[in-house]
Design a protein around this motif. Structure first.
Motif, short mmCIF file in Angstrom:
data_model
loop_
_atom_site.label_atom_id
_atom_site.label_comp_id
_atom_site.label_asym_id
_atom_site.label_seq_id
_atom_site.Cartn_x
_atom_site.Cartn_y
_atom_site.Cartn_z
N SER A 294 0.83 -1.22 0.00
CA SER A 294 0.00 0.00 0.00
C SER A 294 0.86 1.26 0.00
N PHE A 298 0.19 5.27 -0.97
CA PHE A 298 0.10 6.32 0.04
C PHE A 298 1.43 7.03 0.29
N ASP A 299 2.52 6.29 0.15
CA ASP A 299 3.84 6.81 0.57
C ASP A 299 4.74 7.09 -0.63
N TYR A 353 5.24 2.44 6.67
CA TYR A 353 4.06 2.88 5.91
C TYR A 353 3.64 1.81 4.90
N THR A 357 -0.76 1.02 6.50
CA THR A 357 -1.77 1.66 5.64
C THR A 357 -2.54 0.63 4.81
#
Ligand SMILES: Cc1ncc(COP(=O)(O)O)c(C=O)c1O
Length: 402
Positions: A294, A298-299, A353, A357
């Motif tokens: 993920s 997101f990162d 992360y 997430t």
């Protein structure tokens, strides 16, 4: 010393024994990262930021090293409380909080908070006898894709006004904080921020404030490209120099998250399907961007990946995740030898992360975490039974039961 940079894991046996997909978390790597950063910033108190990997075994490894902690939510408070962390070693750095979140942290015994605006300052009037406040200053950083100063922080030129307002409310402001963005490419922005905070601290203290803390946040990077150990001592050299300009007696804190957790976890997943599409081999895996990968969404990170047992001429290939969504693609142009169903893919540097997430889209469970200690040699300890993460509620979801 052994850790995940050097350990030679038998991925096939791990999958045979514990199933696939699987995340392997190494406490030795957590300790190693903490020590490296502590050596690079010897005068700085390191508060591990829980958000990239809020896992009790990360917390216990760091407790052994004498780490302090950075909290942002009630769930994170519960996690450190259950791990036996001394609340006096914790700071709560979410700039925006509900009243009951402030009360929850104070009840735990954590009394240092962050504010960055007038409305947030007002919330502390009823807690002014207990709470110590840091004012977060904004230092935008176009050099990182994770620029945290858009959402948080008072502009440096407005900082004195906020300090003066807090004083009129009788609040106890004890210092400044900043976060120059995550995974920064160099220490330039940290140094500029330290210099500007130095000016603000000196001006404020001349005006009668008693600012004694500077929190330089996180942002310390890892090497995702090579999955090699980052020379964090050299990276921090300009920060060490910049800190020397601060007035005597200023205590410096940092909130590292990624640097400590990213190298401490790898992902092992398996090819479950195979097709030829648009002239390329497509391999469908049992983990993807809705789960352990993920962070690619997101990162904004691409993790180093390889097929440890594949042989043959590498060709441009696609790695796709297990959900029905078409964005669930981990790599579009990765060079790999031909793979077969049941082959293994390993992702490195997957501790920050990633699982924190992850979602459970399509009712696919979050990937289980197996905790090992490569330095102490108890990797693959058969006494460990790992619980499916989806069966456990939020704050306990990474719990390993023996
Ligand atoms: C307030 C705060 N502190 C610390 C961190 C950790 O930063 P990093 O992982 O870059 O070290 C973050 C990341 O979002 C954050 O928001």
């Amino acid at each position: 010393m052994k850790n995940l940079y050097t350990a030679n894991l038998d991925y096939r046996s791990l999958v045979n024994k514990y199933g696939s997909p699987l995340l392997i978390l190494d406490q030795a790597t957590v300790r190693h990262q903490y020590r490296s950063l502590k050596r690079a910033l010897p005068s700085v108190t390191l508060h591990y930021a829980l958000k990239p990997l809020p896992h009790p075994d990360v917390v216990s490894a760091l407790l052994e090293e004498g780490s302090s902690f950075d909290l942002a939510t009630k769930g994170e408070i519960d996690l450190v409380r259950n791990a036996g962390v001394d609340p006096r070693t914790c700071i709560h750095t979410h700039p925006i909080k509900k009243d009951d979140e402030i009360r929850y942290a104070l009840d735990f015994g954590c009394n240092t908070f962050v504010i960055d605006n007038i409305e947030e300052a007002k919330k502390f009037v009823s807690f002014r006898d207990q709470a110590r406040l840091l004012v977060r200053v904004s230092f935008p950083n176009p050099e990182t894709p994770v620029d945290l100063s858009k959402k948080f922080g008072v502009l440096p030129q407005d900082c004195m006004e906020l300090l003066r307002f807090a004083k009129t409310l009788g609040l106890n402001v004890v210092g400044l904080s900043f976060h120059v963005g995550s995974q920064v490419p160099n220490a330039r922005r940290h140094c500029e921020a330290i210099e500007q905070c130095n000016d603000i601290i000196r001006q404020a203290n001349e005006e009668g404030f008693d600012l004694e803390i500077l929190d330089i946040g996180g942002g310390f990077p890892v090497d995702y490209e090579k999955a090699e150990e980052k020379d964090i001592f050299s990276f921090c050299a300009p920060i060490r120099d910049a800190l020397a300009i601060l007035p005597e007696g200023i205590r410096v804190l940092a909130e590292p998250g990624r640097f400590i957790s990213a190298p401490s976890m790898i992902n092992i997943c398996t090819v479950v399907g195979k097709a030829r599409r648009f002239g390329k081999p497509w391999y469908y895996l049992d983990d993807g961007v809705y789960c352990s990968y993920s962070g690619q969404i997101f990162d904004h990170v691409m993790y180093p990946k390889f097929a440890p047992y594949a042989v043959g001429e590498p060709q441009e290939s696609v790695l796709a995740g297990p959900t029905c969504d078409s964005i669930d693609i981990i790599a579009e142009n990765i060079m790999l030898p031909e793979l077969h169903v049941d082959d293994i893919i390993v992702g490195k540097m997957m501790g920050a992360y990633t699982i924190s997430t992850a979602t459970e889209f399509n009712f696919i469970n979050k990937t289980e975490i197996l905790v090992v200690d490569t330095e102490r040699g108890d990797e693959l300890d058969p006494q460990f039974r790992i619980e499916p993460v989806s069966e456990v509620v939020t704050t306990d979801r990474f719990k390993l039961v023996s």
